[in-house]
Design a protein around this motif. Sequence first.
Motif, PDB file in Angstrom:
ATOM      1  N   GLN A 173       0.822  -1.208   0.000  1.00 48.32           N
ATOM      2  CA  GLN A 173       0.000   0.000   0.000  1.00 48.32           C
ATOM      3  C   GLN A 173       0.855   1.257   0.000  1.00 48.32           C
ATOM      4  O   GLN A 173       0.402   2.309  -0.433  1.00 48.32           O
ATOM      5  N   SER A 174       2.064   1.187   0.460  1.00 46.66           N
ATOM      6  CA  SER A 174       2.968   2.329   0.451  1.00 46.66           C
ATOM      7  C   SER A 174       4.264   1.923  -0.238  1.00 46.66           C
ATOM      8  O   SER A 174       4.597   0.741  -0.320  1.00 46.66           O
ATOM      9  N   PRO A 175       5.054   2.888  -0.757  1.00 43.78           N
ATOM     10  CA  PRO A 175       6.310   2.574  -1.433  1.00 43.78           C
ATOM     11  C   PRO A 175       7.297   1.899  -0.489  1.00 43.78           C
ATOM     12  O   PRO A 175       7.211   2.049   0.733  1.00 43.78           O
ATOM     13  N   PRO A 176       8.268   1.156  -1.053  1.00 45.58           N
ATOM     14  CA  PRO A 176       9.239   0.453  -0.208  1.00 45.58           C
ATOM     15  C   PRO A 176       9.965   1.366   0.761  1.00 45.58           C
ATOM     16  O   PRO A 176      10.209   0.986   1.916  1.00 45.58           O
ATOM     17  N   ALA A 177      10.340   2.579   0.320  1.00 44.21           N
ATOM     18  CA  ALA A 177      11.075   3.481   1.209  1.00 44.21           C
ATOM     19  C   ALA A 177      10.237   3.863   2.421  1.00 44.21           C
ATOM     20  O   ALA A 177      10.745   3.920   3.557  1.00 44.21           O
ATOM     21  N   GLU A 178       8.966   4.117   2.191  1.00 43.75           N
ATOM     22  CA  GLU A 178       8.083   4.467   3.299  1.00 43.75           C
ATOM     23  C   GLU A 178       7.888   3.288   4.235  1.00 43.75           C
ATOM     24  O   GLU A 178       7.898   3.440   5.466  1.00 43.75           O
ATOM     25  N   ARG A 179       7.723   2.114   3.659  1.00 39.38           N
ATOM     26  CA  ARG A 179       7.566   0.906   4.478  1.00 39.38           C
ATOM     27  C   ARG A 179       8.821   0.639   5.296  1.00 39.38           C
ATOM     28  O   ARG A 179       8.750   0.273   6.480  1.00 39.38           O
ATOM     29  N   ALA A 180       9.990   0.813   4.676  1.00 39.83           N
ATOM     30  CA  ALA A 180      11.239   0.575   5.395  1.00 39.83           C
ATOM     31  C   ALA A 180      11.411   1.559   6.545  1.00 39.83           C
ATOM     32  O   ALA A 180      11.846   1.188   7.648  1.00 39.83           O
ATOM     33  N   GLU A 181      11.068   2.823   6.303  1.00 42.91           N
ATOM     34  CA  GLU A 181      11.191   3.841   7.356  1.00 42.91           C
ATOM     35  C   GLU A 181      10.268   3.532   8.529  1.00 42.91           C
ATOM     36  O   GLU A 181      10.681   3.589   9.694  1.00 42.91           O
ATOM     37  N   LYS A 182       9.023   3.182   8.234  1.00 41.68           N
ATOM     38  CA  LYS A 182       8.070   2.861   9.297  1.00 41.68           C
ATOM     39  C   LYS A 182       8.486   1.605  10.049  1.00 41.68           C
ATOM     40  O   LYS A 182       8.381   1.524  11.275  1.00 41.68           O
ATOM     41  N   ALA A 183       8.986   0.621   9.301  1.00 36.44           N
ATOM     42  CA  ALA A 183       9.420  -0.615   9.939  1.00 36.44           C
ATOM     43  C   ALA A 183      10.623  -0.372  10.847  1.00 36.44           C
ATOM     44  O   ALA A 183      10.721  -0.941  11.949  1.00 36.44           O
ATOM     45  N   PHE A 184      11.546   0.466  10.391  1.00 34.94           N
ATOM     46  CA  PHE A 184      12.717   0.794  11.216  1.00 34.94           C
ATOM     47  C   PHE A 184      12.262   1.433  12.524  1.00 34.94           C
ATOM     48  O   PHE A 184      12.743   1.068  13.618  1.00 34.94           O
ATOM     49  N   THR A 185      11.356   2.392  12.425  1.00 33.22           N
ATOM     50  CA  THR A 185      10.871   3.086  13.619  1.00 33.22           C
ATOM     51  C   THR A 185      10.185   2.121  14.573  1.00 33.22           C
ATOM     52  O   THR A 185      10.368   2.194  15.804  1.00 33.22           O
ATOM     53  N   GLU A 186       9.403   1.200  14.016  1.00 31.36           N
ATOM     54  CA  GLU A 186       8.730   0.209  14.856  1.00 31.36           C
ATOM     55  C   GLU A 186       9.724  -0.701  15.557  1.00 31.36           C
ATOM     56  O   GLU A 186       9.579  -1.018  16.732  1.00 31.36           O
ATOM     57  N   LEU A 187      10.770  -1.102  14.831  1.00 27.77           N
ATOM     58  CA  LEU A 187      11.725  -2.062  15.380  1.00 27.77           C
ATOM     59  C   LEU A 187      12.699  -1.420  16.359  1.00 27.77           C
ATOM     60  O   LEU A 187      13.036  -2.017  17.394  1.00 27.77           O
ATOM     61  N   ALA A 214      13.217   7.065  14.361  1.00 25.56           N
ATOM     62  CA  ALA A 214      13.324   7.120  12.903  1.00 25.56           C
ATOM     63  C   ALA A 214      14.764   6.855  12.473  1.00 25.56           C
ATOM     64  O   ALA A 214      15.721   7.124  13.208  1.00 25.56           O
ATOM     65  N   PRO A 215      14.960   6.325  11.266  1.00 25.10           N
ATOM     66  CA  PRO A 215      16.319   6.099  10.770  1.00 25.10           C
ATOM     67  C   PRO A 215      16.983   7.406  10.361  1.00 25.10           C
ATOM     68  O   PRO A 215      16.323   8.431  10.185  1.00 25.10           O
ATOM     69  N   GLU A 216      18.270   7.337  10.202  1.00 23.65           N
ATOM     70  CA  GLU A 216      19.011   8.502   9.726  1.00 23.65           C
ATOM     71  C   GLU A 216      18.679   8.819   8.268  1.00 23.65           C
ATOM     72  O   GLU A 216      18.722   9.978   7.838  1.00 23.65           O
ATOM     73  N   GLY A 217      18.332   7.804   7.505  1.00 27.35           N
ATOM     74  CA  GLY A 217      17.966   8.000   6.104  1.00 27.35           C
ATOM     75  C   GLY A 217      17.487   6.709   5.490  1.00 27.35           C
ATOM     76  O   GLY A 217      17.592   5.628   6.082  1.00 27.35           O
ATOM     77  N   VAL A 224      16.416   0.410   1.882  1.00 30.98           N
ATOM     78  CA  VAL A 224      17.155   0.139   3.123  1.00 30.98           C
ATOM     79  C   VAL A 224      17.093   1.385   3.996  1.00 30.98           C
ATOM     80  O   VAL A 224      17.629   2.441   3.634  1.00 30.98           O
ATOM     81  N   ALA A 225      16.422   1.267   5.137  1.00 31.49           N
ATOM     82  CA  ALA A 225      16.432   2.325   6.149  1.00 31.49           C
ATOM     83  C   ALA A 225      17.615   2.070   7.068  1.00 31.49           C
ATOM     84  O   ALA A 225      17.833   0.931   7.498  1.00 31.49           O
ATOM     85  N   ALA A 226      18.384   3.102   7.357  1.00 34.34           N
ATOM     86  CA  ALA A 226      19.665   2.881   8.032  1.00 34.34           C
ATOM     87  C   ALA A 226      19.949   3.933   9.095  1.00 34.34           C
ATOM     88  O   ALA A 226      19.566   5.093   8.971  1.00 34.34           O
TER      89      ALA A 226
END
Length: 412
Positions: free
Chosen positions: A21-35, A39-42, A75-77
Amino acid sequence: MSADNTDHSARGSAPWGQSPQSPPAERAEKAFTELHGHAPEGVWSAPGRVNLIGEHTDYNNGYVLPFALPHRTAVAAQRREDGLLTVASLGDDGQFQQAEPVRVADLRPGSPRGWAAYPAGVAWVLAAEGVPVTGADLVISGTVPTGAGLSSSHALECATALALLGLAGIDPDQPGGPGRPRIARWVQRCENEFVGAPTGLLDQTASLCCVRGHVLFLDVRSGESEQVPFDAEAAGLEVLVIDTRAKHALVESAYGDRRRGCEQAARLLGLPSLRELEPAGLAGALDRLPEPLRPLVRHVVTENQRVLSTVDKLRSGRLDEIGGELTASHASLRDDYQVSCLELDVAVEAALAAGALGARMVGGGFGGSAIALVRAGQRAEVERAVTAAYARHELTAPRLFVAVPSPGAGRD
């Protein structure tokens, strides 16, 4: 080019032809924050690729003509200062798969294995090249189809490379930066030395260097490249990707055998690579080689010529005339290089019989995907014909989608 048709499902690829439902970058950012609780650095992402033509030529220093897919791996990092590398992948079911944390200083070829070897291998290469990799937390999400021969592994590696460089404050495109061609060679080193796959330069260069609306004409020997316009829509055409959903056990060993055969042939001919063999000298060269090597050499030399012919037609706006080169490429890969299989041949033959202007297998072979150049108004007919042909042969139904030349890797 990669021999890899393996299903790396831990990378979180979306179902074929669909996106979350959302682009990979958005999903990765949200997943990083959840985990990780912050928020990730980028976030950095890289696309898969389709190679329009030029198969098994990259590791022979030849010509290739890929374009980037709209499907991407993100890749959220976040930088760490303790030397530890943590990697997690978000699946389509919303569940995480986490690799065992490892110290960058302890990374060695062959460890870790599995899907985590790809980001870990990138960290290993960058550290060896002098990039200050002080540790990182990485979370991955993607839509590049896995197991389809469309370079999901290289998309992951290229996104990881840009992420780790970004965390180190290095912009590859700025003066003093390493530049994308050099990063592509680092990713190739990751594949060759850390993962253990004898890949060429096609896939990572495509993921890093392609641009929207163009195919990338790359001379692997010189490193020179040209962005060639490729507007299929304006020409009333579409590039249909046909995922055969097949993977045969020979893929990795056969890929290596053919690469070694090409290298042996070049040595016997006294050449640095088969790229140096011109078409005018092909017949004489074949007479000097043992019979098993002749078809390999014939494919490489004629495939390079097909790439040049395709580029010439694209430069003059004759996109609707390249079908013959595509189909001839498939015949050469099937008969000379012998890397096709029933599923690929059925897809190509059915597409051509239904009116496709040209069709061929793409990637290392023995499964993966084929492409067909079709008139936009005939796509549904071609799709039905291919699906029906699979049913007649009692094969698993293929998965299909239209590929559009899309942007290369970057920060989101």
